[in-house]
Enzyme design. Structure first.
Site, PDB file in Angstrom:
ATOM      1  N   HIS A 250       0.735 -12.098   1.194  1.00 58.17           N
ATOM      2  CA  HIS A 250      -0.145 -11.220   0.534  1.00 58.17           C
ATOM      3  C   HIS A 250      -0.072 -11.428  -1.180  1.00 58.17           C
ATOM      4  CE1 HIS A 250      -1.030  -6.273  -0.315  1.00 58.17           C
ATOM      5  NE2 HIS A 250      -2.261  -7.627   0.271  1.00 58.17           N
TER       6      HIS A 250
ATOM      7  N   TYR B 154       0.690  -1.707   0.220  1.00 60.87           N
ATOM      8  CA  TYR B 154       0.596   0.115  -0.188  1.00 60.87           C
ATOM      9  C   TYR B 154       0.925   1.269   0.355  1.00 60.87           C
ATOM     10  CZ  TYR B 154      -3.431  -3.638   1.755  1.00 60.87           C
ATOM     11  OH  TYR B 154      -3.937  -4.303   1.883  1.00 60.87           O
TER      12      TYR B 154
END
Length: 339
Positions: A141, A56
């Site tokens: 992830h 992010y």
């Protein structure tokens, strides 16, 4: 050999968690002041679970979240981050922006590394950016293209870190349920984050992940509950997004039908979309991305809004949700939204 059920004592994540992707400038710039105000509003509203990732904003989300939480007592909140992508320098990107949806400089880039050393390095670097000495949950992830390495190297490395006390719980965070279900079958992981596959519109996780998670005692955090924006507004626009792209016309028309049912029962589409995942007993928490203090407050209001019980039956009659989820009781109190 049978895989044992998770022995992780389920953490009290709270019914609503703070998703920090927007703090990494997802889609557009967010200021430091906006980021801090959003975290402050979440804290004041009783939220004690915060989720971030190196992906992010190429580390920006972690840095901002860590700074915003720096004055909070560490034992008073739960924080998760993710592993699998290392953030490395890329001097050649000085004249461009990141090309994966975040408005940040391209002077850094993501490097996939699911090796044991890569997983450990990822945790160490996240702790540095966060300014913390530990994280509570570490998710692998999006290992979609690397299932064998995920099972053989990355997840065992996370389990090793858990067993050493470096992290409290481990699992995977993905946009699909089938591979996560495979991970649960093969390894004693604790909690998983599922984005977009158990929502008011789409419930494919009912076929594999959710029954298995209940059987194994694995926690499930529901993310992407608005399906990339499709369910985030009371009025569904012609240019609504779904699954990170433009929503096809048939999907838009179907969701407009769902919105009309919600309106007939005195509520709106995003309120119902926020509450729906919590009707399944496997779901531990709903994590919603929040950019500003007003976003935080509106999401808290949605989680606490009263919904006519008849709406759930009407949605089942319209084949929107399974009948068994229409009869669940999910009254949410202020206390349940916090730790």
């Amino acid at each position: 050999m049978a895989i044992p059920h998770s022995t992780w004592p389920a953490m009290s994540l709270g019914r609503l968690g703070f998703g920090a992707a927007q703090l990494g400038n997802l889609g557009r710039e967010t200021t430091d002041d906006e980021a801090r105000a959003a975290v402050d509003a979440a804290w004041d509203g009783g939220i004690r679970y915060f989720d971030t990732a190196p992906h992010y904003g190429l580390g920006l989300s972690e840095s901002r979240l860590g700074a915003a939480l720096a004055d909070r007592r560490r034992d008073d909140y739960i924080l998760s981050t993710k592993v699998g992508r290392l953030i490395v320098d890329d001097p050649g990107g000085v004249r461009r922006l990141d090309d994966e949806g975040f408005v940040v400089s391209g002077t850094k880039r993501r490097h996939w590394d699911l090796s044991r050393d890569g997983i450990r390095r990822s945790i160490d670097e996240s702790l540095t950016r966060l300014g913390l000495d530990r994280v509570d949950i570490a998710y692998l992830h999006d290992p979609d293209a690397r299932p064998s390495q995920a099972l053989d190297e990355a997840l065992p490395a996370l389990i090793e870190l858990r067993d050493q006390g470096v992290v409290r719980a481990v699992g995977a965070g993905m946009n699909q349920s089938a591979m996560i279900a495979d991970f649960i079958r093969e390894l004693p992981i604790d909690v998983v984050m599922l984005a977009g596959r158990f929502t008011l519109y789409e419930q494919t996780a009912l076929d594999d992940l959710l029954p298995l998670a209940l059987e194994r005692g694995t926690g499930v955090v529901a993310a992407g509950v608005y399906n990339s924006g499709l369910l985030s507004s009371a009025v569904v626009s012609d240019d609504a997004s779904y699954d990170y792209g433009p929503a096809p016309r048939p999907i838009i028309e179907r969701v407009r039908e769902i919105a009309a049912i919600c309106a007939r029962y005195g509520t709106d589409l995003p309120t119902v979309a926020a509450q729906f995942p919590l009707r399944h007993p496997a779901i531990s928490s709903v994590v919603i991305g929040m950019r500003t203090a007003s976003h935080v407050r509106s999401n808290i209001e949605r989680l606490h809004a009263a919904i006519d019980p008849g709406l759930w039956s009407a949605l089942a009659d319209a084949d929107v949700i399974p009948i068994e989820l229409a009869t669940q009781s999910t009254t949410i109190s202020t206390e349940e939204a916090s730790l």
